[in-house]
Design an enzyme around this catalytic site. Structure first.
Site, PDB file in Angstrom:
ATOM      1  N   ASP A 285       0.836  -1.204   0.000  1.00 11.00           N
ATOM      2  CA  ASP A 285       0.000   0.000   0.000  1.00 11.00           C
ATOM      3  C   ASP A 285       0.869   1.251   0.000  1.00 11.00           C
ATOM      4  O   ASP A 285       2.037   1.225   0.415  1.00 11.00           O
ATOM      5  CB  ASP A 285      -0.929   0.012   1.223  1.00 11.00           C
ATOM      6  CG  ASP A 285      -1.870  -1.192   1.210  1.00 11.00           C
ATOM      7  OD1 ASP A 285      -2.201  -1.671   0.114  1.00 11.00           O
ATOM      8  OD2 ASP A 285      -2.243  -1.660   2.305  1.00 11.00           O
ATOM      9  N   VAL A 286       0.292   2.323  -0.430  1.00 15.65           N
ATOM     10  CA  VAL A 286       1.037   3.577  -0.487  1.00 15.65           C
ATOM     11  C   VAL A 286       1.487   4.021   0.900  1.00 15.65           C
ATOM     12  O   VAL A 286       2.524   4.680   1.057  1.00 15.65           O
ATOM     13  CB  VAL A 286       0.173   4.673  -1.157  1.00 15.65           C
ATOM     14  CG1 VAL A 286      -1.075   4.980  -0.303  1.00 15.65           C
ATOM     15  CG2 VAL A 286       0.972   5.929  -1.415  1.00 15.65           C
TER      16      VAL A 286
END
Length: 425
Positions: A285-286
């Site tokens: 995930d970012v």
């Protein structure tokens, strides 16, 4: 060894210091057998600058070997065998005696039949040291172990060229373009469908067309494809927060942009080789930081990311508030993610550290579904503060690898991930 023998010069009198007459040259021949009661030779006089000027005399006698005598055959044997062969009766072997002139504890010269004990110990120690040094050298040359990444190829260049020209199997056009670093497999198929690829002068619109990079002439958007494939590269990246796992050139915050410094010296280090196209194995995930594998080996990435590999992945989750037994039980029981029940392999509350104010959980999973760890923590009623991946399979993120930094993986590292370094033919 030479230094050891030189050090023994103080214990043994060298031949240069001995005055030996020409008639006693028999003493210098070590192949003679000696006795003490047959032949008498002149005295051997030895002197040394260390001892007093008085000369030391040794009364040594030598035994000459028996001459070979002709043995007359038995008359009865002569009748049985009309042509008997003359036989020689050889003497019985006599132990070899080599005299040693050494100094005793008082510094006086003496004669003995065995070499000095100090010389024997020094030679044994020198032999042991040489053997140990040879083993260490061989161990360094063939490290550990396993196969070294820098080891020479198994076959010669001429043999590989002959194989490529006569027995190399053709591959799908889309796979060849992806291996050459043109684009991803899916983007390569789009280029083929759009008529941007020509094979031997003809436009090819079938991605499954079998081609040989060595024999066929391939053009992509008017640029000829190099017959040399780029080398396989493998990196472990410590992904920082805010970067996405995408290989698109338009993405300024892609993890691939962290390799810009690496590409600046590519043409200088690898002249004539095309630039490979890197991509990540799986995604983070970012907002998730930590370990992610970056490579240009599609087969390796597929094996690593496929669920059948069953590689465990370890995460460290920092949460807000306090964590009790009820939360740990809820996480271990799992949660429903995308219609599939997912449960972690293990969950553990880590000890409190002075420099970390948030409670930390160690969660190990092997399925790797999208947002799996976040959903497990959320389903247990906890608020996730930060998430970091620290291990994939048997490879752990190096503790000294800073955020945004990467390290090239070696053969031993890939084995912990269930893969091996592939070399281009």
């Amino acid at each position: 060894m030479a230094a050891t023998l030189a050090s023994m010069a103080t214990a043994c009198v060298p031949f240069s210091s001995l005055s030996i007459s020409s008639s006693s040259a028999i003493f210098l021949n070590p192949t003679l057998t000696f006795k003490t009661h047959l032949l008498r030779i002149p005295l051997i006089r030895a002197s040394s600058s260390i001892s007093p000027p008085s000369k030391v005399e040794f009364n040594i006698t030598f035994g000459a070997p028996k001459k070979e005598t002709l043995k007359t055959p038995n008359p009865e044997q002569t009748l049985k065998n009309p042509n008997p062969k003359e036989t020689l009766e050889k003497p019985n072997p006599v132990p070899l005696f080599i005299p040693w002139i050494v100094r005793d504890e008082n510094g006086n010269l003496k004669l003995q039949s065995t070499p000095p004990a100090r010389l024997i110990h020094a030679m044994a120690e020198a032999k042991t040291t040489a053997s140990t040094t040879g083993k260490k050298k061989k161990k360094k040359e063939g490290l550990g172990n396993g196969v070294s990444v820098s080891s020479p190829p198994k076959h010669s260049k001429a043999a590989r060229r002959f194989y490529n020209e006569n027995f190399r199997e053709a591959q799908r056009l889309s796979k060849v373009l992806a291996s050459a670093g043109v684009a991803s497999r899916r983007s390569s198929e789009e280029l083929i469908f759009d008529g941007c690829v020509t094979v031997n002068g003809s436009v090819c619109k079938l991605p499954q067309t079998r081609v040989d990079l060595i024999k066929d002439i391939i053009y992509v958007n008017g640029n000829r494809l190099s017959k040399k494939l780029p080398p396989k590269l493998y990196f472990a990246l410590n992904k920082p927060k805010g970067y996405i796992c995408s290989s698109g050139d338009k993405e300024s915050k892609s993890v691939i942009s962290l390799f810009d410094e690496y590409w600046k010296s590519w043409n200088r280090i690898n002249p004539g080789l095309p630039k490979p196209r890197l991509f990540t194995v799986g995604r983070l995930d970012v907002a998730t930081i930590g370990l992610i594998i970056v490579t240009n080996d599609g087969d390796f990435a597929q094996r690593l990311a496929h669920p059948s590999s069953k590689l465990s992945k370890e995460y460290i989750a920092a949460v807000d508030g306090s964590v009790n037994r009820r939360h740990l039980i809820a996480i271990s029981e799992g949660a429903l993610i995308d219609g599939v029940h997912c449960a972690p392999d293990s969950v553990e509350l880590l000890p409190v550290q002075p420099d970390v104010s948030k409670p930390r959980l160690r969660i190990v999973v092997h399925e790797g579904r999208n947002h799996e760890v976040r959903e497990l923590v959320k389903n247990a009623g906890l608020q996730l503060h930060s998430l970091k991946r620290v291990r994939i399979g048997g490879f752990r993120l190096p503790s000294d690898l800073g955020l945004g930094k990467y390290v090239e993986l070696k053969q031993a590292d890939l084995k912990t991930l269930g893969g091996t370094i592939q070399r281009n033919a």
